[in-house]
Write a protein that holds these residues in place. Structure first.
Motif, PDB file in Angstrom:
ATOM      1  N   SER A 172     -12.431  12.463 -25.168  1.00  0.00           N
ATOM      2  CA  SER A 172     -13.658  12.022 -25.820  1.00  0.00           C
ATOM      3  C   SER A 172     -13.417  10.990 -26.914  1.00  0.00           C
ATOM      4  CB  SER A 172     -14.415  13.224 -26.391  1.00  0.00           C
ATOM      5  OG  SER A 172     -13.605  13.958 -27.288  1.00  0.00           O
ATOM      6  N   GLY A 173     -12.301  11.128 -27.661  1.00  0.00           N
ATOM      7  CA  GLY A 173     -12.019  10.141 -28.704  1.00  0.00           C
ATOM      8  C   GLY A 173     -11.881   8.747 -28.127  1.00  0.00           C
ATOM      9  N   GLY A 174     -11.154   8.643 -27.019  1.00  0.00           N
ATOM     10  CA  GLY A 174     -11.000   7.357 -26.355  1.00  0.00           C
ATOM     11  C   GLY A 174     -12.312   6.846 -25.788  1.00  0.00           C
ATOM     12  N   ILE A 175     -13.114   7.763 -25.262  1.00  0.00           N
ATOM     13  CA  ILE A 175     -14.418   7.383 -24.702  1.00  0.00           C
ATOM     14  C   ILE A 175     -15.300   6.777 -25.782  1.00  0.00           C
ATOM     15  CG2 ILE A 175     -16.544   8.287 -23.677  1.00  0.00           C
ATOM     16  CD1 ILE A 175     -14.641  10.484 -22.396  1.00  0.00           C
ATOM     17  N   TYR A 176     -15.394   7.458 -26.924  1.00  0.00           N
ATOM     18  CA  TYR A 176     -16.224   6.934 -28.015  1.00  0.00           C
ATOM     19  C   TYR A 176     -15.740   5.553 -28.464  1.00  0.00           C
ATOM     20  CZ  TYR A 176     -17.874  11.772 -28.564  1.00  0.00           C
ATOM     21  OH  TYR A 176     -18.398  13.019 -28.365  1.00  0.00           O
ATOM     22  N   ALA A 177     -14.428   5.404 -28.559  1.00  0.00           N
ATOM     23  CA  ALA A 177     -13.874   4.120 -28.997  1.00  0.00           C
ATOM     24  C   ALA A 177     -14.243   3.003 -28.025  1.00  0.00           C
ATOM     25  CB  ALA A 177     -12.353   4.224 -29.135  1.00  0.00           C
ATOM     26  N   MET A 178     -14.205   3.291 -26.736  1.00  0.00           N
ATOM     27  CA  MET A 178     -14.511   2.285 -25.727  1.00  0.00           C
ATOM     28  C   MET A 178     -16.003   1.988 -25.650  1.00  0.00           C
ATOM     29  SD  MET A 178     -11.747   3.810 -23.041  1.00  0.00           S
ATOM     30  CE  MET A 178     -12.406   3.060 -21.574  1.00  0.00           C
ATOM     31  N   GLN A 179     -16.834   3.002 -25.930  1.00  0.00           N
ATOM     32  CA  GLN A 179     -18.276   2.796 -25.881  1.00  0.00           C
ATOM     33  C   GLN A 179     -18.776   1.835 -26.961  1.00  0.00           C
ATOM     34  OE1 GLN A 179     -19.675   6.928 -25.921  1.00  0.00           O
ATOM     35  NE2 GLN A 179     -20.432   6.665 -23.827  1.00  0.00           N
ATOM     36  N   ALA A 180     -17.927   1.557 -27.930  1.00  0.00           N
ATOM     37  CA  ALA A 180     -18.319   0.621 -28.991  1.00  0.00           C
ATOM     38  C   ALA A 180     -18.416  -0.819 -28.480  1.00  0.00           C
ATOM     39  CB  ALA A 180     -17.321   0.696 -30.158  1.00  0.00           C
ATOM     40  N   PHE A 181     -17.774  -1.106 -27.345  1.00  0.00           N
ATOM     41  CA  PHE A 181     -17.771  -2.498 -26.873  1.00  0.00           C
ATOM     42  C   PHE A 181     -17.839  -2.658 -25.354  1.00  0.00           C
ATOM     43  CE2 PHE A 181     -13.395  -1.069 -27.585  1.00  0.00           C
ATOM     44  CZ  PHE A 181     -12.793  -1.338 -26.362  1.00  0.00           C
ATOM     45  N   ASN A 182     -17.880  -1.563 -24.597  1.00  0.00           N
ATOM     46  CA  ASN A 182     -17.816  -1.730 -23.137  1.00  0.00           C
ATOM     47  C   ASN A 182     -19.037  -2.441 -22.558  1.00  0.00           C
ATOM     48  OD1 ASN A 182     -19.384   0.842 -23.419  1.00  0.00           O
ATOM     49  ND2 ASN A 182     -19.301   0.820 -21.194  1.00  0.00           N
ATOM     50  N   GLU A 183     -20.213  -2.243 -23.165  1.00  0.00           N
ATOM     51  CA  GLU A 183     -21.397  -2.931 -22.657  1.00  0.00           C
ATOM     52  C   GLU A 183     -21.298  -4.439 -22.877  1.00  0.00           C
ATOM     53  OE1 GLU A 183     -25.213  -0.103 -22.865  1.00  0.00           O
ATOM     54  OE2 GLU A 183     -24.231  -0.330 -24.799  1.00  0.00           O
ATOM     55  N   GLN A 184     -20.749  -4.824 -24.038  1.00  0.00           N
ATOM     56  CA  GLN A 184     -20.582  -6.254 -24.324  1.00  0.00           C
ATOM     57  C   GLN A 184     -19.535  -6.880 -23.411  1.00  0.00           C
ATOM     58  OE1 GLN A 184     -20.599  -3.835 -26.816  1.00  0.00           O
ATOM     59  NE2 GLN A 184     -22.766  -4.270 -27.242  1.00  0.00           N
ATOM     60  N   GLU A 185     -18.460  -6.125 -23.121  1.00  0.00           N
ATOM     61  CA  GLU A 185     -17.378  -6.680 -22.318  1.00  0.00           C
ATOM     62  C   GLU A 185     -17.521  -6.354 -20.828  1.00  0.00           C
ATOM     63  OE1 GLU A 185     -13.484  -6.372 -23.956  1.00  0.00           O
ATOM     64  OE2 GLU A 185     -14.199  -6.669 -26.011  1.00  0.00           O
ATOM     65  N   LYS A 186     -18.640  -5.706 -20.488  1.00  0.00           N
ATOM     66  CA  LYS A 186     -19.043  -5.523 -19.088  1.00  0.00           C
ATOM     67  C   LYS A 186     -18.029  -4.749 -18.240  1.00  0.00           C
ATOM     68  CE  LYS A 186     -22.769  -7.990 -19.777  1.00  0.00           C
ATOM     69  NZ  LYS A 186     -24.088  -7.313 -19.898  1.00  0.00           N
ATOM     70  N   PHE A 187     -17.736  -3.521 -18.662  1.00  0.00           N
ATOM     71  CA  PHE A 187     -16.955  -2.633 -17.806  1.00  0.00           C
ATOM     72  C   PHE A 187     -17.494  -1.212 -17.926  1.00  0.00           C
ATOM     73  CE2 PHE A 187     -14.714  -2.318 -21.846  1.00  0.00           C
ATOM     74  CZ  PHE A 187     -14.277  -1.008 -21.922  1.00  0.00           C
ATOM     75  N   ILE A 188     -17.343  -0.462 -16.846  1.00  0.00           N
ATOM     76  CA  ILE A 188     -17.849   0.908 -16.777  1.00  0.00           C
ATOM     77  C   ILE A 188     -16.824   1.861 -17.382  1.00  0.00           C
ATOM     78  CG2 ILE A 188     -18.671   2.752 -15.260  1.00  0.00           C
ATOM     79  CD1 ILE A 188     -19.162   0.501 -13.144  1.00  0.00           C
ATOM     80  N   SER A 239     -14.815  13.913 -19.611  1.00  0.00           N
ATOM     81  CA  SER A 239     -14.941  14.799 -20.761  1.00  0.00           C
ATOM     82  C   SER A 239     -16.313  15.437 -20.669  1.00  0.00           C
ATOM     83  CB  SER A 239     -14.812  14.032 -22.082  1.00  0.00           C
ATOM     84  OG  SER A 239     -15.100  14.878 -23.183  1.00  0.00           O
ATOM     85  N   SER A 240     -16.402  16.705 -21.004  1.00  0.00           N
ATOM     86  CA  SER A 240     -17.682  17.404 -20.909  1.00  0.00           C
ATOM     87  C   SER A 240     -18.439  17.411 -22.235  1.00  0.00           C
ATOM     88  CB  SER A 240     -17.462  18.838 -20.420  1.00  0.00           C
ATOM     89  OG  SER A 240     -16.584  19.533 -21.278  1.00  0.00           O
ATOM     90  N   THR A 241     -18.044  16.572 -23.180  1.00  0.00           N
ATOM     91  CA  THR A 241     -18.726  16.488 -24.472  1.00  0.00           C
ATOM     92  C   THR A 241     -20.135  15.934 -24.282  1.00  0.00           C
ATOM     93  OG1 THR A 241     -16.612  16.100 -25.563  1.00  0.00           O
ATOM     94  CG2 THR A 241     -18.600  15.546 -26.799  1.00  0.00           C
ATOM     95  N   PRO A 242     -21.165  16.656 -24.706  1.00  0.00           N
ATOM     96  CA  PRO A 242     -22.539  16.194 -24.490  1.00  0.00           C
ATOM     97  C   PRO A 242     -22.846  14.834 -25.112  1.00  0.00           C
ATOM     98  CG  PRO A 242     -22.513  18.509 -25.136  1.00  0.00           C
ATOM     99  CD  PRO A 242     -21.119  17.992 -25.323  1.00  0.00           C
ATOM    100  N   LYS A 243     -22.228  14.526 -26.261  1.00  0.00           N
ATOM    101  CA  LYS A 243     -22.546  13.287 -26.977  1.00  0.00           C
ATOM    102  C   LYS A 243     -22.265  12.035 -26.153  1.00  0.00           C
ATOM    103  CE  LYS A 243     -21.667  15.117 -31.637  1.00  0.00           C
ATOM    104  NZ  LYS A 243     -20.811  14.997 -32.847  1.00  0.00           N
ATOM    105  N   ILE A 244     -21.372  12.145 -25.186  1.00  0.00           N
ATOM    106  CA  ILE A 244     -20.967  10.975 -24.410  1.00  0.00           C
ATOM    107  C   ILE A 244     -22.155  10.309 -23.734  1.00  0.00           C
ATOM    108  CG2 ILE A 244     -19.713  10.301 -22.303  1.00  0.00           C
ATOM    109  CD1 ILE A 244     -17.605  12.410 -23.186  1.00  0.00           C
ATOM    110  N   THR A 245     -23.091  11.112 -23.239  1.00  0.00           N
ATOM    111  CA  THR A 245     -24.251  10.542 -22.566  1.00  0.00           C
ATOM    112  C   THR A 245     -25.509  10.613 -23.433  1.00  0.00           C
ATOM    113  OG1 THR A 245     -24.370  12.678 -21.406  1.00  0.00           O
ATOM    114  CG2 THR A 245     -23.484  10.803 -20.187  1.00  0.00           C
ATOM    115  N   GLU A 246     -25.332  10.893 -24.707  1.00  0.00           N
ATOM    116  CA  GLU A 246     -26.464  10.884 -25.635  1.00  0.00           C
ATOM    117  C   GLU A 246     -26.538   9.583 -26.423  1.00  0.00           C
ATOM    118  OE1 GLU A 246     -25.833  14.372 -27.989  1.00  0.00           O
ATOM    119  OE2 GLU A 246     -26.430  15.758 -26.390  1.00  0.00           O
ATOM    120  N   THR A 247     -25.574   8.691 -26.190  1.00  0.00           N
ATOM    121  CA  THR A 247     -25.512   7.435 -26.949  1.00  0.00           C
ATOM    122  C   THR A 247     -26.390   6.346 -26.356  1.00  0.00           C
ATOM    123  OG1 THR A 247     -23.641   6.619 -25.641  1.00  0.00           O
ATOM    124  CG2 THR A 247     -23.114   7.936 -27.585  1.00  0.00           C
TER     125      THR A 247
END
Length: 398
Positions: free
Chosen positions: A118-134, A139-147
């Protein structure tokens, strides 16, 4: 006519007798095209340190699917495509995961990156939309899909659904005093933040909370001793399988007789290798090992996994889920008609899941919800009488 990207239909006898890659060769429509587009898919996760086995299990599942898909042949928009994994070690560190993902996208043009923490996921979610990658988030952390991140897929179900039934089971069997011994990594912190108030809400008491570094230590005696001094009925533990097993083993050696509520990151079959069998895990509740799942996808995957990696290698949930997700990703590329447009591929992943034949749908995926979480009905397990007992979550709530 069946509406499937990868039509099933080969005899079960053949599926059991041959590697799945060969079994699916005809069904994936292998062509005779001479040229191939090589599409790189990224992975960043722990491949060294205490969580190395966990990271390797994820990689194994992805690579196994890719070998099968490549052997069978995959065409996207009329071109034959070869999938290739580029796996980088981030040592479970979020900052390293962010660096790795940028390297994967910029150097290898990966349209998607698998990441199992999850730590890596959160870090990547900070810029993945701008850099266009999925971000393919294991990780089963609920916050991942609450952003609201539109280029994220959460692969497993959220752990929030486990907490109440797990709590009810352990309280009824052992008592209401819990000692918390989770890992100190981001995922364990997220689990702990939801678990502690839920245990109290159910009428229980948290007698001690002592997070420990599961990734850097192999000696947990001092931390376990501090928690056991408060006389808990149940221990809440969790991290990768090997260190989680060591915590359980050392607790038993120190005289603990109660039950273990085990976070879904750890797997009983892997833990049993460290604890010299399931005896030390008696009274535990956690997720069901793939080896004990009798559904078609899981059974087919387990047989193929052992054929690929050795009869002594336990197929795990992280292996099977990421295996199935790799098939879904390939199917989404085929449906979208592109291997480079991350937005178009992401939009087709849910549909691709619904078209997977059951033999390769090892996770029993049924689609994707509006937030990017997968739809499925997971099984869990208890350890009773020295054996793993599959159980439906709904049955635990009765």
């Amino acid at each position: 006519m069946k509406n499937e990207i990868f039509p099933a239909g080969l005899p079960r006898r053949r599926l059991a007798a041959l590697p799945l890659a060969v079994a699916l060769l005809a069904t994936l429509g292998a062509g005779a095209a001479s040229a191939q587009d090589v599409v790189k898919i990224g992975f960043t996760g722990p491949l060294s340190g205490g969580a190395a086995l966990y990271g390797k299990n994820v990689v194994n599942g992805i690579e196994m699917a890719m070998k099968e898909i490549n052997a069978a042949g995959l065409e996207v928009a009329g071109k034959k495509v070869k999938l290739e994994l580029v796996a980088l070690d981030d040592k479970y560190a979020p900052a390293e995961a962010a660096i790795n993902s940028r390297r994967l996208v910029q150097q290898y043009q990966t349209p998607a990156v698998f990441v199992p923490h999850s730590g890596g996921i959160y870090a990547m979610q900070a810029f993945n939309e701008q850099e266009k990658f999925i971000v393919l988030a294991y990780s089963s952390t609920p916050k991942i899909t609450e952003t609201g991140n539109k280029l994220t897929i959460r692969i497993p179900p959220t752990f929030a659904g486990y907490i109440e039934p797990f709590t009810r089971y352990e309280m009824a069997k052992f008592g209401k005093k819990v000692g918390m011994l989770p890992g100190d990594h981001e995922y364990a912190k997220n689990w702990s933040a939801l678990f502690e108030p839920a245990w109290k809400k159910a009428g229980g008491t948290v007698v001690s909370n002592n997070p420990m570094s599961y990734n850097r230590s192999a000696d947990f005696y001092s931390g376990v001793s501090r928690v056991l001094a408060e006389k808990p009925d149940v221990l809440f533990i969790g991290g990768p399988s090997e260190p989680s097993a060591l915590v359980a083993k050392q607790a038993r050696e120190l005289g603990f007789k109660g039950g273990f509520l085990v976070m879904d990151q750890a797997k009983f079959d892997e833990m049993a290798k460290v604890t010299d069998g399931l005896g030390a895990l008696e009274g535990s509740i956690g997720v069901l090992p793939v080896s004990d799942d009798v559904r078609v996808g899981a059974k087919t995957f387990a047989a193929a996994y052992r054929a690929a990696y050795g009869a002594d290698k336990a197929p795990t949930t992280e292996s099977s889920y990421n295996y199935a997700m790799t098939y879904a990703l390939a199917g989404a590329m085929k449906l979208a008609g592109t291997t480079t447009d991350a937005t178009a591929i992401r939009a087709k992943i849910g549909e691709a899941m619904t078209k997977l034949p059951k033999e390769v749908n090892a996770a029993d995926f049924r689609g994707v919800d509006a937030t990017g979480g997968t739809l499925l009905d997971p099984l869990v397990a208890t350890v009773e009488g020295g054996k793993i007992k599959p159980v439906n979550l709904s049955d635990l709530m009765k």
